[in-house]
Design an enzyme around this catalytic site. Sequence first.
Site, mmCIF file in Angstrom:
data_model
loop_
_atom_site.group_PDB
_atom_site.id
_atom_site.type_symbol
_atom_site.label_atom_id
_atom_site.label_comp_id
_atom_site.label_asym_id
_atom_site.label_seq_id
_atom_site.Cartn_x
_atom_site.Cartn_y
_atom_site.Cartn_z
ATOM 1 N N ASP A 1 -14.992 10.065 -4.613
ATOM 2 C CA ASP A 1 -15.514 11.435 -4.507
ATOM 3 C C ASP A 1 -14.654 12.326 -3.610
ATOM 4 O OD1 ASP A 1 -16.273 9.901 -2.357
ATOM 5 O OD2 ASP A 1 -18.193 10.894 -2.050
ATOM 6 N N ASN B 1 0.813 -1.220 0.000
ATOM 7 C CA ASN B 1 0.000 0.000 0.000
ATOM 8 C C ASN B 1 0.848 1.273 0.000
ATOM 9 O OD1 ASN B 1 -2.330 -1.514 -0.145
ATOM 10 N ND2 ASN B 1 -2.718 -1.486 2.054
ATOM 11 N N ARG C 1 -17.119 2.315 -2.894
ATOM 12 C CA ARG C 1 -16.034 3.110 -2.332
ATOM 13 C C ARG C 1 -15.572 4.069 -3.411
ATOM 14 N NH1 ARG C 1 -10.484 0.802 -0.427
ATOM 15 N NH2 ARG C 1 -10.786 -0.150 -2.444
ATOM 16 N N PRO C 2 -16.426 5.041 -3.735
ATOM 17 C CA PRO C 2 -16.111 5.914 -4.857
ATOM 18 C C PRO C 2 -14.962 6.842 -4.513
ATOM 19 C CG PRO C 2 -18.079 6.666 -3.731
ATOM 20 C CD PRO C 2 -17.666 5.409 -3.059
ATOM 21 N N ASP D 1 -7.943 -5.016 5.912
ATOM 22 C CA ASP D 1 -7.171 -5.933 5.068
ATOM 23 C C ASP D 1 -6.823 -7.247 5.772
ATOM 24 O OD1 ASP D 1 -7.227 -4.326 2.860
ATOM 25 O OD2 ASP D 1 -5.180 -3.591 3.042
ATOM 26 N N ARG E 1 -6.340 -0.897 -8.723
ATOM 27 C CA ARG E 1 -7.142 0.106 -8.044
ATOM 28 C C ARG E 1 -6.330 1.356 -7.734
ATOM 29 N NH1 ARG E 1 -8.192 -1.361 -2.727
ATOM 30 N NH2 ARG E 1 -7.335 0.587 -1.994
ATOM 31 N N CYS F 1 -9.550 -4.642 -6.460
ATOM 32 C CA CYS F 1 -10.511 -5.475 -5.727
ATOM 33 C C CYS F 1 -11.903 -4.854 -5.768
ATOM 34 C CB CYS F 1 -10.081 -5.608 -4.262
ATOM 35 S SG CYS F 1 -8.540 -6.482 -4.054
#
EC number: 2.5.1.7
Length: 428
Positions: A124, A23, A121-122, A304, A92, A116
């Site tokens: 915005d 990440n 989970r936009p 996670d 992603r 994924c």
Amino acid sequence: MDKMKIIGGDRLRGTIKVSGAKNSAVALIPAAILADSPVTIEGLPDISDVHILGSLIEEIGGSFSFDGKEAVIDPTNMVSMPLPNGKVKKLRASYYLMGAMLGRFKRAVVGLPGGCHLGPRPIDQHIKGFEALGATVTNEQGAIYLRAEELRGARIFLDVVSVGATINIMLAAVRAKGRTIIENAAKEPEIIDVATLLSNMGAKIKGAGTDVIRIDGVEKLSGCRHAIIPDRIEAGTYMIAAAATNGEVVVDNVIPQHVESLTAKLREMGVRVETGEDQILVCGTDVLKAVDVKTLVYPGFPTDLQQPFTALLTKANGTSVVTDTIYSARFKHVDELRRMNANVKVEGRSAIVTGPVKLQGAKVKASDLRAGAALVIAGLMAEGVTEITGVEHIDRGYSNLVEKLSDIGATIWREKMTDEEIEQVKNA
């Protein structure tokens, strides 16, 4: 395409080394775009996400060389051009290219990201941040267009705590005019890692790791060397695997403070966990206590690790409730665990696990990265052979998983799938 096979029942023993944080890696590589000379990142994990990002960097005129450990990114000859949908869709975290390209070129066109599928989970909050800095954002034919005359610092309050939005706004703001303040910022260790790289490049950032980050824009950023932090999710996965197999495992190259929420839960279950400076010893036990877990933003229990932890709970005495407050749809692994004899049911945002049960090997499919990790752990605990398809999801986030687990006593290997098997999986 490959499938993974596991013969369960082995106790894991030995030392397993954790790779660099996935990440972080997916944000550090785009961050290098902001420099005017080469950036070297040590300890990058050898995972497909890193390779895809590297090829995206090359498509926009940068150079990317990676030997499996260290990457050199040269952004000097980059140009702002649209990023093709194909590769972006596979990843992603390709959305970090938006903030980085906006920060450097004042414009970007990026296809909507893939990765994924974890329910709503936009992006915005990312868009809100870019607009506050002076960009116009439009969605045209499945791609996001960002344009700005100039970027000016702004005060941005995030409506939801979002790691992605926090990092993306940082990337766009480091070369903007004036001061940017991000309030209700995410506090994950990966954010500190990205801020450290940007600071080494010459950015002025204060407060990374707290909920208020202040950024004073600078004219230019230069290349540097940076060592990535270890992957706390990979470390946590191996800690859970050790507990699940009643093993005795030293997890090496870990920052214990980053996995405190998991350590606390394992101890609550009766697992012995001892922490050193950059190592953690996990000693399993025959009898595990059921516990309840609720995922939260850092420093809470990570979403996670929710799926791998659910697999472990099938072995615990009593009923455990796992609630995912971050991603409500993250229970695709439950049906697969049920095929292996697990007693789990989903109610709303929670999975209710009743144990202990002896898992049985079965043919299962990984629907996403951490579901894949959960099925590997289930396979290690199960009686008989477990066959996992959808291995490409696991390759997105775990570097050399089969080799690392084999080295500490797991019976696990990969096999090429036949054309017939590939068809079956596609149609399933």
